[in-house]
Motif scaffolding. Sequence first.
Motif, PDB file in Angstrom:
ATOM      1  N   VAL A 330       0.832  -0.747   0.378  1.00 13.43           N
ATOM      2  CA  VAL A 330       0.542  -0.224  -0.222  1.00 13.43           C
ATOM      3  C   VAL A 330       0.749   1.281  -0.272  1.00 13.43           C
ATOM      4  CG1 VAL A 330      -1.702   1.043   1.239  1.00 13.43           C
ATOM      5  CG2 VAL A 330      -1.715  -1.631   1.701  1.00 13.43           C
ATOM      6  N   ASN A 331       0.810   1.873  -1.413  1.00 15.11           N
ATOM      7  CA  ASN A 331       1.059   3.302  -0.692  1.00 15.11           C
ATOM      8  C   ASN A 331       0.952   4.241  -0.638  1.00 15.11           C
ATOM      9  OD1 ASN A 331       3.257   5.270  -1.959  1.00 15.11           O
ATOM     10  ND2 ASN A 331       2.638   5.005  -4.108  1.00 15.11           N
ATOM     11  N   ASP A 332       0.787   4.995   0.521  1.00 15.59           N
ATOM     12  CA  ASP A 332       0.109   6.408   1.026  1.00 15.59           C
ATOM     13  C   ASP A 332       1.949   7.231   1.060  1.00 15.59           C
ATOM     14  OD1 ASP A 332      -1.998   8.084   2.013  1.00 15.59           O
ATOM     15  OD2 ASP A 332      -1.098   7.599   3.957  1.00 15.59           O
ATOM     16  N   SER A 333       2.544   7.332  -0.055  1.00 14.45           N
ATOM     17  CA  SER A 333       3.762   7.786   0.159  1.00 14.45           C
ATOM     18  C   SER A 333       3.221   9.949  -0.280  1.00 14.45           C
ATOM     19  CB  SER A 333       4.600   8.092  -1.381  1.00 14.45           C
ATOM     20  OG  SER A 333       5.714   9.392  -0.804  1.00 14.45           O
ATOM     21  N   ILE A 334       2.334  10.366  -0.439  1.00 17.20           N
ATOM     22  CA  ILE A 334       1.802  11.240  -0.033  1.00 17.20           C
ATOM     23  C   ILE A 334       1.627  12.310   1.257  1.00 17.20           C
ATOM     24  CG2 ILE A 334      -0.908  11.578   0.169  1.00 17.20           C
ATOM     25  CD1 ILE A 334      -0.851  13.822  -1.677  1.00 17.20           C
ATOM     26  N   SER A 335       1.464  11.064   2.335  1.00 22.27           N
ATOM     27  CA  SER A 335       1.349  11.381   3.755  1.00 22.27           C
ATOM     28  C   SER A 335       2.558  11.682   4.188  1.00 22.27           C
ATOM     29  CB  SER A 335       1.125   9.904   4.123  1.00 22.27           C
ATOM     30  OG  SER A 335       1.614   9.780   5.845  1.00 22.27           O
ATOM     31  N   GLY A 427       0.604  -9.737   5.874  1.00 20.58           N
ATOM     32  CA  GLY A 427       0.306  -8.806   6.180  1.00 20.58           C
ATOM     33  C   GLY A 427       0.547  -7.780   5.075  1.00 20.58           C
ATOM     34  N   VAL A 428      -0.074  -6.492   5.214  1.00 20.72           N
ATOM     35  CA  VAL A 428       0.566  -5.328   4.292  1.00 20.72           C
ATOM     36  C   VAL A 428       1.592  -4.249   4.785  1.00 20.72           C
ATOM     37  CG1 VAL A 428      -0.758  -3.000   4.358  1.00 20.72           C
ATOM     38  CG2 VAL A 428      -2.337  -5.121   4.640  1.00 20.72           C
ATOM     39  N   ILE A 429       2.181  -5.026   3.889  1.00 20.96           N
ATOM     40  CA  ILE A 429       3.653  -3.317   3.877  1.00 20.96           C
ATOM     41  C   ILE A 429       3.185  -2.124   3.408  1.00 20.96           C
ATOM     42  CG2 ILE A 429       5.607  -2.308   3.095  1.00 20.96           C
ATOM     43  CD1 ILE A 429       6.328  -5.617   2.467  1.00 20.96           C
ATOM     44  N   LEU A 430       2.465  -1.009   4.416  1.00 20.97           N
ATOM     45  CA  LEU A 430       2.657   0.141   4.627  1.00 20.97           C
ATOM     46  C   LEU A 430       2.903   1.176   4.776  1.00 20.97           C
ATOM     47  CD1 LEU A 430      -0.316   2.590   4.404  1.00 20.97           C
ATOM     48  CD2 LEU A 430      -0.246   2.095   6.793  1.00 20.97           C
ATOM     49  N   LEU A 431       3.782   2.002   3.000  1.00 21.04           N
ATOM     50  CA  LEU A 431       4.548   3.297   3.043  1.00 21.04           C
ATOM     51  C   LEU A 431       3.043   4.579   3.503  1.00 21.04           C
ATOM     52  CD1 LEU A 431       7.202   5.050   2.414  1.00 21.04           C
ATOM     53  CD2 LEU A 431       5.606   4.700   0.182  1.00 21.04           C
ATOM     54  N   SER A 432       3.305   4.794   4.959  1.00 19.73           N
ATOM     55  CA  SER A 432       2.774   6.124   4.935  1.00 19.73           C
ATOM     56  C   SER A 432       3.870   7.584   5.524  1.00 19.73           C
ATOM     57  CB  SER A 432       1.269   6.109   5.520  1.00 19.73           C
ATOM     58  OG  SER A 432       0.708   6.740   6.487  1.00 19.73           O
ATOM     59  N   PRO A 433       4.525   7.829   5.970  1.00 16.34           N
ATOM     60  CA  PRO A 433       5.526   8.350   6.585  1.00 16.34           C
ATOM     61  C   PRO A 433       5.530   9.069   7.555  1.00 16.34           C
ATOM     62  CG  PRO A 433       5.865   8.454   3.319  1.00 16.34           C
ATOM     63  CD  PRO A 433       4.261   7.816   4.181  1.00 16.34           C
ATOM     64  N   GLY A 434       4.248  10.214   7.161  1.00 19.21           N
ATOM     65  CA  GLY A 434       3.993  10.407   7.976  1.00 19.21           C
ATOM     66  C   GLY A 434       5.112  11.976   7.960  1.00 19.21           C
ATOM     67  N   ALA A 435       5.400  12.489   6.543  1.00 21.31           N
ATOM     68  CA  ALA A 435       6.550  12.929   6.988  1.00 21.31           C
ATOM     69  C   ALA A 435       7.419  13.382   5.564  1.00 21.31           C
ATOM     70  CB  ALA A 435       8.376  12.340   7.286  1.00 21.31           C
ATOM     71  N   PRO A 436       7.511  14.544   4.575  1.00 23.15           N
ATOM     72  CA  PRO A 436       7.912  14.680   3.871  1.00 23.15           C
ATOM     73  C   PRO A 436       9.386  13.582   2.360  1.00 23.15           C
ATOM     74  CG  PRO A 436       7.958  16.939   4.909  1.00 23.15           C
ATOM     75  CD  PRO A 436       7.778  15.680   5.538  1.00 23.15           C
ATOM     76  N   SER A 437       9.912  14.138   1.177  1.00 19.53           N
ATOM     77  CA  SER A 437       9.565  12.987   1.187  1.00 19.53           C
ATOM     78  C   SER A 437      11.289  13.966   1.013  1.00 19.53           C
ATOM     79  CB  SER A 437       9.524  12.700  -0.337  1.00 19.53           C
ATOM     80  OG  SER A 437       9.736  13.557  -1.460  1.00 19.53           O
ATOM     81  N   PHE A 438      11.612  15.189   1.141  1.00 19.28           N
ATOM     82  CA  PHE A 438      13.255  16.156   0.483  1.00 19.28           C
ATOM     83  C   PHE A 438      14.240  15.299   0.997  1.00 19.28           C
ATOM     84  CE2 PHE A 438       9.352  19.476   1.450  1.00 19.28           C
ATOM     85  CZ  PHE A 438       8.699  19.071   0.117  1.00 19.28           C
ATOM     86  N   GLY A 439      15.135  15.143   0.334  1.00 17.01           N
ATOM     87  CA  GLY A 439      16.360  14.581   0.677  1.00 17.01           C
ATOM     88  C   GLY A 439      16.874  13.767  -0.173  1.00 17.01           C
ATOM     89  N   VAL A 445       6.164  12.030  -5.223  1.00 17.21           N
ATOM     90  CA  VAL A 445       5.437  10.971  -5.860  1.00 17.21           C
ATOM     91  C   VAL A 445       7.197  10.083  -5.960  1.00 17.21           C
ATOM     92  CG1 VAL A 445       4.774  11.218  -8.383  1.00 17.21           C
ATOM     93  CG2 VAL A 445       3.757  12.320  -7.079  1.00 17.21           C
ATOM     94  N   ALA A 446       7.746  10.465  -6.396  1.00 14.09           N
ATOM     95  CA  ALA A 446       9.300  10.094  -6.551  1.00 14.09           C
ATOM     96  C   ALA A 446       9.437   9.244  -5.274  1.00 14.09           C
ATOM     97  CB  ALA A 446      10.408  10.587  -6.861  1.00 14.09           C
ATOM     98  N   ARG A 447       8.965   9.180  -4.598  1.00 12.42           N
ATOM     99  CA  ARG A 447       8.942   8.198  -3.163  1.00 12.42           C
ATOM    100  C   ARG A 447       7.980   7.281  -3.499  1.00 12.42           C
ATOM    101  NH1 ARG A 447       8.372  10.438   2.812  1.00 12.42           N
ATOM    102  NH2 ARG A 447       6.007  11.254   2.009  1.00 12.42           N
ATOM    103  N   GLY A 448       7.128   7.296  -3.587  1.00 11.39           N
ATOM    104  CA  GLY A 448       5.896   6.324  -4.424  1.00 11.39           C
ATOM    105  C   GLY A 448       6.848   5.806  -5.040  1.00 11.39           C
ATOM    106  N   ARG A 449       7.017   6.155  -6.295  1.00  8.97           N
ATOM    107  CA  ARG A 449       7.277   5.086  -7.520  1.00  8.97           C
ATOM    108  C   ARG A 449       8.716   4.219  -7.238  1.00  8.97           C
ATOM    109  NH1 ARG A 449       6.560   7.020 -12.651  1.00  8.97           N
ATOM    110  NH2 ARG A 449       8.367   6.231 -13.114  1.00  8.97           N
ATOM    111  N   HIS A 450       9.520   5.183  -6.120  1.00  9.08           N
ATOM    112  CA  HIS A 450      10.951   4.240  -5.623  1.00  9.08           C
ATOM    113  C   HIS A 450      10.122   2.899  -5.047  1.00  9.08           C
ATOM    114  CE1 HIS A 450      14.483   2.895  -3.524  1.00  9.08           C
ATOM    115  NE2 HIS A 450      14.146   2.432  -4.430  1.00  9.08           N
ATOM    116  N   PHE A 451       8.798   2.814  -4.178  1.00  5.46           N
ATOM    117  CA  PHE A 451       8.123   2.039  -3.699  1.00  5.46           C
ATOM    118  C   PHE A 451       7.626   1.158  -4.177  1.00  5.46           C
ATOM    119  CE2 PHE A 451       4.600   0.604  -0.906  1.00  5.46           C
ATOM    120  CZ  PHE A 451       4.875  -0.031  -0.164  1.00  5.46           C
TER     121      PHE A 451
END
Length: 471
Positions: A330-335, A427-439, A445-451
């Motif tokens: 599950v890709n929730d990269s915008i979180s 189970g579920v691997i959930l990317l929901s970082p709760g933080a921006p992707s900068f760095g 979007v780039a983070r979600g694509r990599h995931f």
Amino acid sequence: MLIAQLDGRKVALWGWGREGHAAYRAIRTSLPGLPLTLFCLADEVADARALGDPRLVIEVDASAAHLSAFDIVVKSPGISPYRAEAVSAAAQGTRFIGGTALWFGGHAGQDGIAARTVCVTGTKGKSTTTALLAHLLRAGGHRTALAGNIGLPLLELDAPPADQSVAPEVWAIELSSYQTGDVAASGVRPEVAVVLNVFPEHLDWHGSEARYVEDKLRLITEARPVVAVLNAADPRLAALSLPDSQVRWFGNDAGWHLRGDVLYRGETRVMDTAALPLPGRHNRGNLCAVLTVIEALGFDAAALAPHAATFRPLPHRLQTLGARDGLTWVNDSISTTPHASLAALDCFRDRRVAILVGGHDRGIDWADFAAAMQHRAPAAIVTMGANGPRIHQLLEPLAGAGGFTLMAAADLADAVVQARTALGGDGVILLSPGAPSFGPYRDYVARGRHFAQLGGFDPDSISAIPGLGVA
């Protein structure tokens, strides 16, 4: 301000992302002879020079001294007006505006209202809400533009079509907290403005939580929409007084609201929302905001509500990519806030979950997230990114009693490996970082694509935002 009013003034652009490109094209279309200066990054210079514009000067030093030489600086949304160089230049008379302000300036009616404009903001859920609004309006036969912070700058749609019969009937516009002030600064009133919720985010851009809240709410406190659609369940919104706007509430018993998974309009049952393609109860709750807007526009909301069943969820927002070897990805990269991560966990509370959290450190407090882990923790939490160690330190005393496994990862790839190990094929691997992707990444979007790549999915097939533009 109208683009035509830039004529005869010293004008600069600051920022050369998509918004900067859109502002350049809009200004150059209206004022082909206007001298312009572009302040951009060093790695963007070649792209700007490729325009072959003899009236465009390209600079990389956006210092206060250089910025203050201009009457107007049209800046991209990601550049904070609270930066020292911007504050200094503003004190010397430079006016900073954004593309959103220029767009609204060009869409004012004689009454100072931008007719049929709906502006949507909120800390969480604004993209899905705006896209859902456009989807339902289009299903009802209303030609609708979907643009703004969702991925299509307003100025890219600024030129009216030659055939006015295909012009949008309604503009569905998503605005970030970086853009809400632009609407207020334009002096043009939107017809409808929606605020879904307000809690801390983007503190590095705004400088403080208080300023973030103030800037976010400028869409309704200063832009003075004709109708303000507000969430009755948000205490900050519930306490507001808006004498210049008609306020319509959602989320209370008198308006559109949910009782469990069932949608009601007042005391009238409308439909069950459990099967809708709106992941998370918060997104189904935002359907109430959309239906309130549709009513404010004078359309039959109850008749359009069932069309939510054909809505296509947006990428990187609680997006189920698929299953591999017993694991659901599950890709929730915008979180980008801990509250968003908690909402994501709620969607999978009946599943074994390994959540990946952490990223760019904006100094946001994770105490509420940690407190929630004492009674609704997932199977595993993997911390990563610049604020990963801080989150890990906060959670470490709770891991044993909370019944969750806590791991620290060097990066996203390592986090995925550790999550696989923790779940053991179930189970579920959930990317929901709760933080921006900068760095490590340019954006979420780039983070979600990599995931997606790490999970074995095609990043191109999962990244397109449906419905942008006019349809």
